[in-house]
Design an enzyme around this catalytic site. Structure first.
Site, PDB file in Angstrom:
ATOM      1  N   ASP A 104       0.752  -1.135  -0.041  1.00  0.00           N
ATOM      2  CA  ASP A 104       0.275  -0.247  -0.220  1.00  0.00           C
ATOM      3  C   ASP A 104       1.379   1.032   0.107  1.00  0.00           C
ATOM      4  O   ASP A 104       1.347   1.542   1.075  1.00  0.00           O
ATOM      5  CB  ASP A 104      -1.157  -0.136   1.317  1.00  0.00           C
ATOM      6  N   GLU A 138      -0.625  10.886   0.178  1.00  0.00           N
ATOM      7  CA  GLU A 138      -2.190   9.609   0.167  1.00  0.00           C
ATOM      8  C   GLU A 138      -2.114   9.870   1.499  1.00  0.00           C
ATOM      9  O   GLU A 138      -3.479  10.910   1.831  1.00  0.00           O
ATOM     10  CB  GLU A 138      -1.811   8.937  -0.964  1.00  0.00           C
ATOM     11  N   GLU A 139      -1.244   9.833   1.816  1.00  0.00           N
ATOM     12  CA  GLU A 139      -1.478   9.092   3.896  1.00  0.00           C
ATOM     13  C   GLU A 139      -2.065  10.455   4.312  1.00  0.00           C
ATOM     14  O   GLU A 139      -2.629  10.225   5.251  1.00  0.00           O
ATOM     15  CB  GLU A 139      -0.549   8.455   4.278  1.00  0.00           C
ATOM     16  N   ASP A 161      -6.117   1.610  -5.455  1.00  0.00           N
ATOM     17  CA  ASP A 161      -5.444   1.569  -4.223  1.00  0.00           C
ATOM     18  C   ASP A 161      -5.631  -0.106  -4.014  1.00  0.00           C
ATOM     19  O   ASP A 161      -6.227  -0.193  -4.217  1.00  0.00           O
ATOM     20  CB  ASP A 161      -5.965   2.685  -3.067  1.00  0.00           C
ATOM     21  N   HIS A 248      -0.730  -1.541   6.085  1.00  0.00           N
ATOM     22  CA  HIS A 248       0.139  -0.612   7.349  1.00  0.00           C
ATOM     23  C   HIS A 248       1.247  -1.516   8.796  1.00  0.00           C
ATOM     24  O   HIS A 248       1.518  -0.921   9.534  1.00  0.00           O
ATOM     25  CB  HIS A 248      -1.254   0.401   8.167  1.00  0.00           C
TER      26      HIS A 248
END
Length: 283
Positions: A104, A138-139, A161, A248
């Site tokens: 990711d 993006e995070e 995504d 994550h």
């Protein structure tokens, strides 16, 4: 973020890194002098109070680089602001599961690059201009996508995504929906997703026998789709997600078949978009 007098390094989160996986992990600290190795230490099980054990939190985890004090830390080239990463490598489990840190959304970058490769190798001439972009940050607020959409000013955006596989323990599919790796890409139904573009994607998948799953999102998608959809007066946008386990963490897992099918889905959809198509609801 902070170096103690006894040479221990305290950190703050960069993006969506999960502090609960940190204890006992080896890290790379990126300095001007090169990589400095360190470890996230944690009190031994023998020394912790039973019934009163604290979970790992940003304010109680720290990195030990083997320095005796703050001066030695700085002599090694480590200062406040250095970026820290995990060195975990890529693995394949049971022939078809890819495992690595930051799939990711590095896998998203790979998939759109594969779409571009297929278009080039198959000598496809699209009746519109195509930008293949991989966005940053993006995070922390979709910042890269915001810059891209304001610069390019696209008419259509197909975003990819990852999304959660909800079949693993401690995830409630009644709340999160049912998604499983190996069952196909996930098509999002959400306020930011334009219906006619989404229908083109699902119809194209059905025509090409590409398996897919569906996910309902009541508000934001939490992806770059939101940045594109509401920019420049509105952009017809859709989201194709790759199912992923253990998001994550350093052992994020995806299925080879899903990766291949996301690529096929985007590729075949691009071939279906006609010249001058606006996806307007009023046509």
């Amino acid at each position: 973020n902070y170096i103690s007098d006894d040479g221990l390094i305290y950190v703050i989160r960069n993006g969506g890194s999960d502090h609960q996986i940190a204890p006992s992990k080896i890290v790379n600290i990126h300095t001007k002098k090169g990589i400095v190795k360190g470890v996230f230490g944690w009190p031994a099980i023998h020394t912790r109070l039973k019934g009163k054990e604290e979970p790992p939190k940003p304010d109680n985890i720290c990195i030990d680089i083997g320095a005796k004090d703050k001066a030695e830390v700085e002599k090694m080239g480590v200062y406040v602001g250095c970026v820290i990463t995990y060195p975990d490598e890529f693995h394949i489990l049971n022939k078809d599961k890819f495992v690595c840190r930051a799939l990711d959304n590095r896998m998203g970058g790979f998939m759109i690059a594969e779409v571009a490769r297929l278009l080039y190798e198959n000598k496809k001439q699209l009746p519109f201009g195509l930008y293949v972009t991989n966005s940053v940050q993006e995070e922390i607020g979709l910042r890269g996508a915001e810059m891209i959409t304001h610069t390019i000013q696209p008419n259509v955006a197909i975003v990819t995504d990852v999304t959660h596989d909800t079949t693993t323990p401690m995830i409630d599919p009644k709340k999160q929906g049912y998604v499983e790796i190996g069952k196909g890409p996930v098509i999002a139904y959400a306020p930011a997703v334009q219906q006619k573009l989404r229908d083109l994607i699902t119809e194209t998948a059905e025509e090409n026998k590409i398996p897919f799953q569906r996910a309902a999102l009541s508000r934001a998608t939490g992806t770059d789709t939101d940045a594109f959809a509401y920019s420049n007066g509105g952009v017809a946008s859709a989201l194709i997600s790759l199912p992923l386990r253990y998001m994550h963490t350093t052992v994020e897992m995806v299925h080879r078949d899903d990766v291949e099918n996301v690529i096929k889905m985007i590729y075949e959809t691009l071939l279906k978009i006609k010249e001058g198509e606006t996806f307007s609801y009023f046509k």
